[in-house]
Design a protein around this motif. Structure first.
Motif, PDB file in Angstrom:
ATOM      1  N   ASN A   1     -15.739   3.253   9.288  1.00 16.51           N
ATOM      2  CA  ASN A   1     -15.762   3.908   7.978  1.00 16.51           C
ATOM      3  C   ASN A   1     -16.109   5.368   8.229  1.00 16.51           C
ATOM      4  OD1 ASN A   1     -16.674   5.030   5.505  1.00 16.51           O
ATOM      5  ND2 ASN A   1     -17.184   2.997   4.731  1.00 16.51           N
ATOM      6  N   PRO A   2     -15.251   6.306   7.814  1.00 17.68           N
ATOM      7  CA  PRO A   2     -15.513   7.717   8.110  1.00 17.68           C
ATOM      8  C   PRO A   2     -16.778   8.263   7.441  1.00 17.68           C
ATOM      9  CG  PRO A   2     -13.631   7.485   6.644  1.00 17.68           C
ATOM     10  CD  PRO A   2     -14.021   6.109   7.073  1.00 17.68           C
ATOM     11  N   ASP A   3     -17.284   7.568   6.429  1.00 16.82           N
ATOM     12  CA  ASP A   3     -18.466   8.032   5.719  1.00 16.82           C
ATOM     13  C   ASP A   3     -19.762   7.384   6.211  1.00 16.82           C
ATOM     14  OD1 ASP A   3     -16.918   9.679   4.033  1.00 16.82           O
ATOM     15  OD2 ASP A   3     -16.463   7.962   2.749  1.00 16.82           O
TER      16      ASP A   3
ATOM     17  N   LEU B   1     -18.178   0.014  -7.307  1.00 15.07           N
ATOM     18  CA  LEU B   1     -17.366  -0.344  -6.146  1.00 15.07           C
ATOM     19  C   LEU B   1     -16.508   0.818  -5.647  1.00 15.07           C
ATOM     20  CD1 LEU B   1     -16.172  -3.879  -7.287  1.00 15.07           C
ATOM     21  CD2 LEU B   1     -17.956  -3.342  -5.620  1.00 15.07           C
ATOM     22  N   VAL B   2     -16.595   1.960  -6.336  1.00 15.85           N
ATOM     23  CA  VAL B   2     -15.761   3.107  -5.967  1.00 15.85           C
ATOM     24  C   VAL B   2     -16.584   4.267  -5.431  1.00 15.85           C
ATOM     25  CG1 VAL B   2     -14.161   4.859  -6.839  1.00 15.85           C
ATOM     26  CG2 VAL B   2     -13.934   2.479  -7.592  1.00 15.85           C
ATOM     27  N   ILE B   3     -17.637   4.655  -6.163  1.00 13.52           N
ATOM     28  CA  ILE B   3     -18.430   5.815  -5.783  1.00 13.52           C
ATOM     29  C   ILE B   3     -19.082   5.552  -4.426  1.00 13.52           C
ATOM     30  CG2 ILE B   3     -20.269   7.404  -6.460  1.00 13.52           C
ATOM     31  CD1 ILE B   3     -17.743   7.278  -8.357  1.00 13.52           C
ATOM     32  N   GLY B   4     -18.757   6.402  -3.458  1.00 13.33           N
ATOM     33  CA  GLY B   4     -19.235   6.208  -2.091  1.00 13.33           C
ATOM     34  C   GLY B   4     -18.150   5.695  -1.162  1.00 13.33           C
ATOM     35  N   CYS B   5     -17.032   5.258  -1.722  1.00 11.67           N
ATOM     36  CA  CYS B   5     -15.882   4.830  -0.919  1.00 11.67           C
ATOM     37  C   CYS B   5     -14.836   5.933  -1.017  1.00 11.67           C
ATOM     38  CB  CYS B   5     -15.316   3.506  -1.430  1.00 11.67           C
ATOM     39  SG  CYS B   5     -13.833   2.987  -0.536  1.00 11.67           S
TER      40      CYS B   5
ATOM     41  N   ARG C   1     -11.943   6.521   0.181  1.00  6.64           N
ATOM     42  CA  ARG C   1     -10.542   6.151  -0.076  1.00  6.64           C
ATOM     43  C   ARG C   1     -10.309   5.816  -1.544  1.00  6.64           C
ATOM     44  NH1 ARG C   1      -6.001   4.602   2.963  1.00  6.64           N
ATOM     45  NH2 ARG C   1      -4.368   4.201   1.465  1.00  6.64           N
ATOM     46  N   LEU C   2     -11.169   4.985  -2.119  1.00  2.00           N
ATOM     47  CA  LEU C   2     -10.985   4.616  -3.525  1.00  2.00           C
ATOM     48  C   LEU C   2     -11.252   5.790  -4.457  1.00  2.00           C
ATOM     49  CD1 LEU C   2     -12.370   0.975  -3.682  1.00  2.00           C
ATOM     50  CD2 LEU C   2      -9.987   1.719  -3.796  1.00  2.00           C
ATOM     51  N   GLU C   3     -12.226   6.632  -4.105  1.00  2.00           N
ATOM     52  CA  GLU C   3     -12.469   7.834  -4.913  1.00  2.00           C
ATOM     53  C   GLU C   3     -11.220   8.721  -4.936  1.00  2.00           C
ATOM     54  OE1 GLU C   3     -15.904   9.721  -3.225  1.00  2.00           O
ATOM     55  OE2 GLU C   3     -17.301   8.453  -4.328  1.00  2.00           O
ATOM     56  N   SER C   4     -10.602   8.914  -3.778  1.00  2.00           N
ATOM     57  CA  SER C   4      -9.383   9.731  -3.696  1.00  2.00           C
ATOM     58  C   SER C   4      -8.245   9.101  -4.474  1.00  2.00           C
ATOM     59  CB  SER C   4      -8.964   9.908  -2.240  1.00  2.00           C
ATOM     60  OG  SER C   4      -9.921  10.621  -1.528  1.00  2.00           O
ATOM     61  N   GLU C   5      -8.066   7.795  -4.325  1.00  2.00           N
ATOM     62  CA  GLU C   5      -7.003   7.096  -5.060  1.00  2.00           C
ATOM     63  C   GLU C   5      -7.228   7.217  -6.563  1.00  2.00           C
ATOM     64  OE1 GLU C   5      -4.266   5.613  -3.983  1.00  2.00           O
ATOM     65  OE2 GLU C   5      -4.659   5.620  -1.839  1.00  2.00           O
ATOM     66  N   ARG C   6      -8.481   7.057  -6.983  1.00  2.00           N
ATOM     67  CA  ARG C   6      -8.800   7.151  -8.416  1.00  2.00           C
ATOM     68  C   ARG C   6      -8.463   8.545  -8.946  1.00  2.00           C
ATOM     69  NH1 ARG C   6     -14.597   5.598 -10.905  1.00  2.00           N
ATOM     70  NH2 ARG C   6     -13.746   3.507 -10.794  1.00  2.00           N
ATOM     71  N   GLN C   7      -8.857   9.560  -8.189  1.00  2.00           N
ATOM     72  CA  GLN C   7      -8.606  10.932  -8.629  1.00  2.00           C
ATOM     73  C   GLN C   7      -7.094  11.204  -8.691  1.00  2.00           C
ATOM     74  OE1 GLN C   7     -10.590  13.922  -6.337  1.00  2.00           O
ATOM     75  NE2 GLN C   7      -9.899  15.572  -7.665  1.00  2.00           N
ATOM     76  N   GLU C   8      -6.350  10.784  -7.691  1.00  2.00           N
ATOM     77  CA  GLU C   8      -4.897  10.987  -7.697  1.00  2.00           C
ATOM     78  C   GLU C   8      -4.250  10.300  -8.889  1.00  2.00           C
ATOM     79  OE1 GLU C   8      -2.901   9.939  -4.041  1.00  2.00           O
ATOM     80  OE2 GLU C   8      -4.406  11.007  -2.860  1.00  2.00           O
ATOM     81  N   ARG C   9      -4.640   9.075  -9.169  1.00  2.00           N
ATOM     82  CA  ARG C   9      -4.042   8.315 -10.269  1.00  2.00           C
ATOM     83  C   ARG C   9      -4.424   8.906 -11.621  1.00  2.00           C
ATOM     84  NH1 ARG C   9      -0.742   5.262  -7.500  1.00  2.00           N
ATOM     85  NH2 ARG C   9      -1.614   3.965  -5.895  1.00  2.00           N
TER      86      ARG C   9
END
Length: 134
Positions: free
Chosen positions: A53-55, A117-121, A123-131
């Protein structure tokens, strides 16, 4: 379809879903699956880097041992990946899509996933922002 055939098929499907969810119960396995999902289908990915995990910093030697003895055999036994020891790499297995579809669905629906389940991940944060921006 006979009742017996339907029950047999249902048990097979339940077993496959159990295998998918067992495969994604550990972070290194999730990271590896996402790394393979991001790579071209015929490409190998380097380990242990692709399972980190990069974070979250990881102890590379400990992770390498866990990959060898736990994570890679578990994923390979189900046909989700193939892996080689020298150099340590992984590639998609014949059943990779069974496990990859879970992450594809999560990424596609990131805006609907609870913040817990998103904040701190990353990948999901980026996907959420893009969408949200589209």
């Amino acid at each position: 379809m006979s009742l017996e055939a339907r029950v047999t098929n249902c048990r097979r499907v339940v077993d496959r879903w159990d295998a998918v969810f067992e495969a994604i119960t550990a972070e290194p396995r999730r990271q590896l699956i996402v790394s393979l999902l991001d790579a071209p289908a015929d490409q190998v990915v380097s380990l242990p880097e692709s399972a980190v995990n990069p974070d979250v910093p990881a102890d590379a030697e400990r992770l390498r041992q866990e990959l060898f003895h736990v994570h890679l055999p578990k994923l390979e036994d189900q046909g989700f990946i193939h892996w080689d020891r020298d150099p340590l790499t992984a590639s998609r297995g014949p059943r990779f899509e069974e496990v990859a579809v879970v992450f594809s669905a999560l990424h596609a629906n990131a805006v609907d996933i609870p913040d817990s389940l998103v904040i701190g991940c990353h990948r999901l944060e980026s996907e959420r922002q893009e969408r949200a921006e589209s």
